[in-house]
Scaffold this motif. Structure first.
Motif, PDB file in Angstrom:
ATOM      1  N   GLY A 187       0.850  -1.195   0.000  1.00 32.00           N
ATOM      2  CA  GLY A 187       0.000   0.000   0.000  1.00 32.00           C
ATOM      3  C   GLY A 187       0.876   1.232   0.000  1.00 32.00           C
ATOM      4  N   GLU A 188       0.671   2.128   0.984  1.00 30.90           N
ATOM      5  CA  GLU A 188       1.461   3.369   1.044  1.00 30.90           C
ATOM      6  C   GLU A 188       2.754   3.192   1.827  1.00 30.90           C
ATOM      7  N   HIS A 189       3.008   1.970   2.338  1.00 28.02           N
ATOM      8  CA  HIS A 189       4.198   1.728   3.156  1.00 28.02           C
ATOM      9  C   HIS A 189       5.287   1.037   2.336  1.00 28.02           C
ATOM     10  N   ARG A 190       6.519   1.497   2.506  1.00 21.41           N
ATOM     11  CA  ARG A 190       7.657   0.927   1.782  1.00 21.41           C
ATOM     12  C   ARG A 190       8.681   0.432   2.796  1.00 21.41           C
ATOM     13  N   VAL A 191       9.128  -0.820   2.628  1.00 21.66           N
ATOM     14  CA  VAL A 191      10.110  -1.398   3.544  1.00 21.66           C
ATOM     15  C   VAL A 191      11.455  -0.718   3.312  1.00 21.66           C
ATOM     16  N   SER A 192      12.026  -0.170   4.386  1.00 21.84           N
ATOM     17  CA  SER A 192      13.335   0.481   4.303  1.00 21.84           C
ATOM     18  C   SER A 192      14.264  -0.191   5.302  1.00 21.84           C
ATOM     19  N   GLY A 193      14.864  -1.283   4.871  1.00 20.23           N
ATOM     20  CA  GLY A 193      15.720  -2.080   5.759  1.00 20.23           C
ATOM     21  C   GLY A 193      14.999  -3.349   6.163  1.00 20.23           C
ATOM     22  N   LEU A 194      15.647  -4.512   5.914  1.00 22.13           N
ATOM     23  CA  LEU A 194      15.069  -5.817   6.248  1.00 22.13           C
ATOM     24  C   LEU A 194      16.096  -6.548   7.109  1.00 22.13           C
ATOM     25  N   TYR A 195      15.664  -7.002   8.303  1.00 24.93           N
ATOM     26  CA  TYR A 195      16.636  -7.538   9.270  1.00 24.93           C
ATOM     27  C   TYR A 195      16.127  -8.842   9.881  1.00 24.93           C
ATOM     28  N   ARG A 196      17.102  -9.666  10.251  1.00 24.52           N
ATOM     29  CA  ARG A 196      16.804 -10.809  11.109  1.00 24.52           C
ATOM     30  C   ARG A 196      17.320 -10.443  12.492  1.00 24.52           C
ATOM     31  N   LEU A 197      16.462 -10.519  13.507  1.00 24.28           N
ATOM     32  CA  LEU A 197      16.848 -10.100  14.852  1.00 24.28           C
ATOM     33  C   LEU A 197      17.466 -11.258  15.618  1.00 24.28           C
ATOM     34  N   MET A 198      18.634 -11.012  16.193  1.00 23.25           N
ATOM     35  CA  MET A 198      19.308 -11.990  17.050  1.00 23.25           C
ATOM     36  C   MET A 198      19.594 -11.282  18.375  1.00 23.25           C
ATOM     37  N   GLY A 199      18.612 -11.333  19.296  1.00 24.38           N
ATOM     38  CA  GLY A 199      18.755 -10.556  20.533  1.00 24.38           C
ATOM     39  C   GLY A 199      18.773  -9.082  20.190  1.00 24.38           C
ATOM     40  N   TYR A 200      19.818  -8.365  20.648  1.00 25.59           N
ATOM     41  CA  TYR A 200      19.940  -6.943  20.327  1.00 25.59           C
ATOM     42  C   TYR A 200      20.593  -6.710  18.969  1.00 25.59           C
ATOM     43  N   ASN A 201      21.120  -7.771  18.355  1.00 26.83           N
ATOM     44  CA  ASN A 201      21.811  -7.616  17.074  1.00 26.83           C
ATOM     45  C   ASN A 201      20.835  -7.696  15.913  1.00 26.83           C
ATOM     46  N   GLU A 258      20.759  -8.436  11.883  1.00 25.89           N
ATOM     47  CA  GLU A 258      21.505  -8.946  10.725  1.00 25.89           C
ATOM     48  C   GLU A 258      20.729  -8.587   9.458  1.00 25.89           C
ATOM     49  N   THR A 259      21.364  -7.836   8.566  1.00 24.32           N
ATOM     50  CA  THR A 259      20.699  -7.397   7.341  1.00 24.32           C
ATOM     51  C   THR A 259      20.470  -8.586   6.406  1.00 24.32           C
ATOM     52  N   VAL A 260      19.252  -8.702   5.857  1.00 21.22           N
ATOM     53  CA  VAL A 260      18.955  -9.741   4.862  1.00 21.22           C
ATOM     54  C   VAL A 260      18.347  -9.077   3.633  1.00 21.22           C
ATOM     55  N   LYS A 261      18.526  -9.733   2.464  1.00 24.14           N
ATOM     56  CA  LYS A 261      18.025  -9.149   1.220  1.00 24.14           C
ATOM     57  C   LYS A 261      16.591  -9.567   0.941  1.00 24.14           C
ATOM     58  N   GLU A 262      16.238 -10.799   1.386  1.00 24.68           N
ATOM     59  CA  GLU A 262      14.919 -11.315   1.047  1.00 24.68           C
ATOM     60  C   GLU A 262      14.411 -12.218   2.165  1.00 24.68           C
ATOM     61  N   ALA A 263      13.105 -12.197   2.373  1.00 23.62           N
ATOM     62  CA  ALA A 263      12.461 -13.109   3.329  1.00 23.62           C
ATOM     63  C   ALA A 263      11.372 -13.861   2.582  1.00 23.62           C
ATOM     64  N   VAL A 264      11.331 -15.189   2.798  1.00 23.78           N
ATOM     65  CA  VAL A 264      10.336 -16.008   2.098  1.00 23.78           C
ATOM     66  C   VAL A 264       9.351 -16.594   3.100  1.00 23.78           C
ATOM     67  N   VAL A 265       8.397 -17.386   2.591  1.00 19.84           N
ATOM     68  CA  VAL A 265       7.333 -17.957   3.428  1.00 19.84           C
ATOM     69  C   VAL A 265       7.907 -18.630   4.677  1.00 19.84           C
ATOM     70  N   GLY A 266       7.359 -18.274   5.832  1.00 19.47           N
ATOM     71  CA  GLY A 266       7.789 -18.873   7.102  1.00 19.47           C
ATOM     72  C   GLY A 266       8.850 -18.066   7.816  1.00 19.47           C
ATOM     73  N   ASP A 267       9.523 -17.163   7.111  1.00 18.50           N
ATOM     74  CA  ASP A 267      10.567 -16.349   7.750  1.00 18.50           C
ATOM     75  C   ASP A 267       9.951 -15.302   8.670  1.00 18.50           C
ATOM     76  N   ILE A 268      10.698 -14.993   9.720  1.00 17.63           N
ATOM     77  CA  ILE A 268      10.313 -13.894  10.623  1.00 17.63           C
ATOM     78  C   ILE A 268      11.384 -12.826  10.488  1.00 17.63           C
ATOM     79  N   VAL A 269      10.975 -11.636  10.065  1.00 15.65           N
ATOM     80  CA  VAL A 269      11.924 -10.549   9.823  1.00 15.65           C
ATOM     81  C   VAL A 269      11.401  -9.242  10.401  1.00 15.65           C
TER      82      VAL A 269
END
Length: 359
Positions: free
Chosen positions: A40-54, A56-67
């Motif tokens: 819609g009107e929202h654009r993703v700016s940065g996609l990350y996998r969270l590891m505690g406070y860290n 980790e930048t990821v390029k793509e997330a597929v079905v079942g992923d939590i990002v």
């Protein structure tokens, strides 16, 4: 979910991280999500996998992923994101837990008050089972949650993340006052000094009303014994006095006042004089109207292992509770009761210790 097809992601958590901004944590249901995907009107700016406070930048997330998706302002917990910006009906979102327990909070420093309201709104955005309420009767800010530990964690977050130190206090009990006997009262305010004096004179009738009625005012003046423009001043005087209370300083509620007669002076009568007359009439009437204190009562349901039911009922009786019934539910028992709020302010800790945390 389907690997191909349009992307759909369900936001189940929101984080406000200082210096990083807002992160929307989502589970991908269909398709794939990239850095730069639009919903819609929202654009993703940065996609990350969270590891505690860290992060980790990821390029793509597929079905079942939590990002975690960055900069998704306007997106809230529970939203399901699709390219058209619509929530598919087949993905219902559970209701957040209702708040059960409150503490009064205030910032230690006056200058932090604006920062506090902003920080709390961010906490509530992260955790929908927290609620904030401004109590008009006690003028306290109440933070509601699931229990003492929940609220303590929220207070710690305010300090660590937003540098706002808050004091938590026991909420004040919003007692009220009322009358039990109808009464008539005549009051006159008269003051004579050089030049114009003051003159206000009114007769009122006060009568009790059912619980929850608050306050009613009626005008039965006929023939102009009090000029029409001064009648609201009588009501104003009564309103100000009733909010200050009579017995113990709590607002007087559930009664009706009718002004039915009075007199005025063509020169000395003014709004202030009739306001004073109304206030005097109220205070004098309260002395004879059988004033009484009203205490707020909670409807309580306690759910605990059946072995503790007897002890819990004894404890509720000692808290001036009125037991409404017991209902066995397997190995558990539900106890319904009505208990004064004043007796329930420390009940959460008592229930936890009495039942080993199982109640």
């Amino acid at each position: 979910g389907q690997v191909n097809g349009e992307p759909a992601a369900e936001v189940f958590k929101t984080y406000h991280i200082p210096r990083s901004g807002k992160l929307s944590v989502a589970r991908v249901w269909t398709g794939s999500v990239n850095d730069g995907s639009t919903f819609g009107e929202h654009r993703v700016s940065g996609l990350y996998r969270l590891m505690g406070y860290n992060q980790e930048t990821v390029k793509e997330a597929v079905v079942g992923d939590i990002v975690a998706m960055g900069r998704m302002d306007g997106v809230n917990t529970g939203d399901v994101l699709t390219p058209k910006g619509e929530n598919p009906k087949e993905m219902p979102w559970p209701e957040p837990l209702s708040p059960l327990y409150s503490a009064a909070i205030r910032s230690e420093n006056r200058e932090d008050e604006v920062k506090l309201s902003t920080a709390i709104s961010k906490l509530i955005d992260e955790d929908e089972s927290l609620k904030i309420q401004h109590d008009n009767d006690t003028h306290q800010m109440l933070l509601w949650g699931q229990g003492d530990i929940h609220l303590q964690v929220a207070a710690d977050k305010l300090k660590e993340r937003y540098n706002v130190t808050v004091k938590t206090e026991r909420p004040e009990v919003p007692y009220k006052e009322t009358i039990r006997k109808p009464i008539k009262q005549h009051a006159r305010h008269k003051k004579q000094s050089g030049g114009h004096g003051q003159f206000g004179d009114c007769k009122i009738r006060m009568e009790p009303l059912p619980r929850g009625s608050d306050f009613e005012f009626a005008n039965e003046i006929f023939g102009g014994s009090i000029p029409r423009q001064f009648v609201p001043a009588v009501e104003k005087g009564i309103q100000q006095s009733r909010m200050r209370g009579y017995l113990a300083g709590y607002p007087v509620v559930d009664f009706k006042v009718t002004v039915f007669d009075g007199s005025f002076h063509p020169v000395d009568s003014n709004e202030m004089s009739f306001k004073m007359a109304g206030s005097l009439a109220f205070k004098d009437a309260m002395t004879r109207a059988k004033p009484t204190l009203l205490e707020p009562i909670m409807n309580v349901e306690i759910y605990s292992p059946s072995e503790f039911a007897g002890d819990l009922m004894g404890d509720l009786n000692s808290r001036r509770g009125r037991i409404g019934g017991m209902e066995p539910r397997g190995a558990m028992t539900a106890i319904k009761a009505q208990v004064p709020i004043a007796e329930m302010l420390t009940y959460e800790q008592q229930l936890t210790s009495a039942t080993g945390g199982r109640g």
